[in-house]
Design a protein around this motif. Structure first.
Motif, mmCIF file in Angstrom:
data_model
loop_
_atom_site.group_PDB
_atom_site.id
_atom_site.type_symbol
_atom_site.label_atom_id
_atom_site.label_comp_id
_atom_site.label_asym_id
_atom_site.label_seq_id
_atom_site.Cartn_x
_atom_site.Cartn_y
_atom_site.Cartn_z
ATOM 1 N N ASP A 36 0.347 -1.350 -0.027
ATOM 2 C CA ASP A 36 0.009 -0.195 -0.081
ATOM 3 C C ASP A 36 1.333 1.436 -0.034
ATOM 4 O OD1 ASP A 36 -1.762 2.542 0.323
ATOM 5 O OD2 ASP A 36 -2.851 0.670 2.283
ATOM 6 N N ALA A 37 1.283 1.635 -1.667
ATOM 7 C CA ALA A 37 1.998 2.731 -1.417
ATOM 8 C C ALA A 37 1.823 4.515 -0.999
ATOM 9 C CB ALA A 37 2.927 2.823 -2.542
ATOM 10 N N ARG A 38 2.325 4.836 0.076
ATOM 11 C CA ARG A 38 2.206 6.606 -0.108
ATOM 12 C C ARG A 38 3.305 7.551 -0.722
ATOM 13 N NH1 ARG A 38 -1.056 4.534 5.842
ATOM 14 N NH2 ARG A 38 -2.835 3.524 4.527
ATOM 15 N N PHE A 146 1.637 7.715 9.170
ATOM 16 C CA PHE A 146 1.434 6.992 8.005
ATOM 17 C C PHE A 146 1.257 5.721 8.455
ATOM 18 C CE2 PHE A 146 1.031 11.656 5.781
ATOM 19 C CZ PHE A 146 0.052 11.282 5.515
ATOM 20 N N ASP A 147 1.417 5.764 9.622
ATOM 21 C CA ASP A 147 2.014 3.844 9.912
ATOM 22 C C ASP A 147 2.861 2.690 9.097
ATOM 23 O OD1 ASP A 147 -0.160 3.957 11.966
ATOM 24 O OD2 ASP A 147 -1.762 4.253 10.399
ATOM 25 N N LYS A 181 3.472 3.263 14.783
ATOM 26 C CA LYS A 181 4.100 2.229 14.218
ATOM 27 C C LYS A 181 5.717 1.910 13.555
ATOM 28 C CE LYS A 181 2.411 -0.880 11.588
ATOM 29 N NZ LYS A 181 1.276 -1.754 10.004
ATOM 30 N N LEU A 182 6.529 1.150 14.208
ATOM 31 C CA LEU A 182 7.584 1.358 14.042
ATOM 32 C C LEU A 182 8.575 0.628 12.941
ATOM 33 C CD1 LEU A 182 9.470 -0.105 16.892
ATOM 34 C CD2 LEU A 182 8.704 2.382 17.075
ATOM 35 N N PRO A 183 8.926 2.129 11.384
ATOM 36 C CA PRO A 183 9.094 1.398 10.398
ATOM 37 C C PRO A 183 10.841 1.133 9.874
ATOM 38 C CG PRO A 183 9.395 4.284 11.247
ATOM 39 C CD PRO A 183 9.406 3.381 12.553
ATOM 40 N N GLN A 184 10.449 0.379 9.279
ATOM 41 C CA GLN A 184 11.802 -0.459 8.390
ATOM 42 C C GLN A 184 12.326 0.238 7.728
ATOM 43 O OE1 GLN A 184 13.670 -3.295 10.250
ATOM 44 N NE2 GLN A 184 12.181 -2.715 11.455
ATOM 45 N N PRO A 185 13.455 0.469 7.331
ATOM 46 C CA PRO A 185 13.753 1.404 6.166
ATOM 47 C C PRO A 185 14.368 -0.328 4.793
ATOM 48 C CG PRO A 185 15.879 0.538 7.614
ATOM 49 C CD PRO A 185 14.981 0.499 8.513
ATOM 50 N N PHE A 186 14.422 0.410 3.665
ATOM 51 C CA PHE A 186 14.755 -0.514 2.769
ATOM 52 C C PHE A 186 15.370 0.262 1.791
ATOM 53 C CE2 PHE A 186 13.288 -1.806 -1.781
ATOM 54 C CZ PHE A 186 13.151 -3.176 -1.207
ATOM 55 N N ILE A 317 -6.418 9.674 6.583
ATOM 56 C CA ILE A 317 -5.446 8.649 7.618
ATOM 57 C C ILE A 317 -5.118 8.856 8.217
ATOM 58 C CG2 ILE A 317 -3.356 6.810 7.034
ATOM 59 C CD1 ILE A 317 -4.195 6.628 4.059
ATOM 60 N N ALA A 318 -4.415 10.291 7.867
ATOM 61 C CA ALA A 318 -3.463 11.367 9.112
ATOM 62 C C ALA A 318 -4.275 11.363 10.016
ATOM 63 C CB ALA A 318 -2.540 12.344 8.355
ATOM 64 N N SER A 319 -6.095 12.250 9.932
ATOM 65 C CA SER A 319 -6.769 12.666 11.196
ATOM 66 C C SER A 319 -6.955 11.036 12.127
ATOM 67 C CB SER A 319 -7.660 13.169 10.467
ATOM 68 O OG SER A 319 -8.339 11.933 10.355
ATOM 69 N N GLN A 320 -6.635 10.318 12.251
ATOM 70 C CA GLN A 320 -6.625 8.910 12.348
ATOM 71 C C GLN A 320 -5.686 8.625 13.059
ATOM 72 O OE1 GLN A 320 -8.240 5.617 10.305
ATOM 73 N NE2 GLN A 320 -9.132 6.238 9.468
ATOM 74 N N THR A 321 -3.980 8.955 13.020
ATOM 75 C CA THR A 321 -2.783 9.216 13.621
ATOM 76 C C THR A 321 -3.254 10.049 14.688
ATOM 77 O OG1 THR A 321 -2.010 8.154 11.679
ATOM 78 C CG2 THR A 321 -1.185 8.746 14.223
#
Ligand code: TRP
Length: 332
Positions: A36-38, A146-147, A181-186, A317-321
């Motif tokens: 799910d790309a943002r 954006f989780d 949410k903790l992000p991972q780099p790619f 999405i942002a407003s939920q966070t």
């Protein structure tokens, strides 16, 4: 059903070059098939460098057009402008309360500037604005809002992702909840593969880049400037030690590669010939996106509309966070 989220920001400070295309644009667009790309244009990040309003606006538009021309499908990718999602800035302010100053002192970009000042005998913070100093916090907000599970970036951005993790963890820890949410780099395996005109890694800072959408004639002229050795036409040449061939490997099919390799080894081929082959290979890949790009430049309203529609969905999405955050911190 629930796909993982891939998110990245594109700083609109210059036209992408071939290295950006191979190392970041293409792989990010490939990720969009499974994630799910943002993807967003980080115009507030660019403000640290670009203080001319017309230039900032134009760069934002042109870089957005470039990504669309390279195949970003706005029906598949949430594509927006950072500045159209004001929730970013609320989150950034909240994150500041969880960011030790010492962490920011260690950020590469800030450290490089203060070290340069030290070497030159200037006051350490000469020319350092707070926007640069807090750059990693704004970037953490972009990501955490954006989780994001995965953040495709170049190696130079890895430290920023680590910092986003540190900041998120310290906030989560305080409220004993996984609010962020903790992000991972790619990092892309292709990154760093593309050499520039002088044989060093293609980079704007080396001034050795080949811009992505040069008109055909200019593209050929630029390719002819690639540095080669002074071997004569007759001499056999080493494809594995050649700037032209190393770019050819990135753009040509394996069949084309073996054909040109044979010509190198046989001798009787001049550099002009090898460069012409390289031009053909690059042009074959870029012709269609280039046409699309120049077409999009004439359709500013259309590009703006895509970004605005993206921003609307992004704000959902942002407003939920933000509401999750506000409840947790006692500001709701
Ligand atoms: N700092 C990134 C760069 O200079 C751009 C960026 C801004 C970014 N926000 C981001 C990248 C969030 C990934 C995620 O290239």
């Amino acid at each position: 059903m629930n796909k993982k989220v891939s998110l990245t920001g594109i700083k609109p400070t210059g036209m992408p070059h071939l290295g950006n295309y191979i190392g970041s644009i293409k792989p990010a667009l490939e990720l969009a098939h499974d994630y799910d790309a943002r993807y967003f244009i980080a115009d507030y990040h660019a403000l640290n460098q670009i203080k001319d309003p017309v230039k900032l606006k134009d760069m934002t538009f042109e870089v957005a057009a470039a990504w669309l021309a390279c195949g970003l499908d706005p029906n598949q990718v949430l594509f927006y402008r950072q500045s159209d999602v004001p929730e970013t800035f609320e989150l950034a302010i909240a994150l500041m309360a969880f960011t030790p100053k010492g962490l920011m002192n260690r950020a590469h970009a800030y450290k490089a500037l203060t070290q340069k000042n030290a070497e030159e005998g200037n006051p350490l913070d000469d020319g350092v604005n707070i926007g640069l100093f807090t750059y990693p916090i704004l970037m953490a907000a972009d990501i955490l809002l954006f989780d994001a599970d995965l953040v495709p970036v170049g190696n130079d951005q890895l430290q920023h992702i680590e910092m986003a993790n540190d900041i998120a963890q310290s906030l989560n820890f305080n409220y004993k909840t996984e609010i962020l949410k903790l992000p991972q780099p790619f990092t892309h395996k292709e990154a760093g593969l593309v050499v520039g005109l002088d044989g060093r890694k293609m980079s704007k800072s080396y001034n050795n880049e080949i811009s992505l959408f040069l008109p055909e004639k200019k593209l050929r002229k630029t390719i002819m400037k690639i540095v080669t050795n002074s071997q004569t036409i007759e001499e056999p040449k080493d494809p594995d030690n050649c700037n032209v061939f190393s770019l050819y490997k990135v753009f040509a099919t394996s069949q084309q590669q073996s054909e040109l390799r044979a010509k190198y080894l046989a001798g009787g081929m001049g550099w002009g010939h090898a460069k012409e082959a390289l031009f053909e290979a690059i042009n074959a890949q870029l012709k269609a996106p280039r046409e699309k790009y120049f077409e999009l430049l004439e359709r500013r309203d259309y590009v703006d509309k895509i970004l605005l529609e993206g921003a609307e969905k992004a704000r959902d999405i942002a407003s939920q966070t933000i509401s999750r955050l506000r409840k947790s911190i006692g500001i709701d």
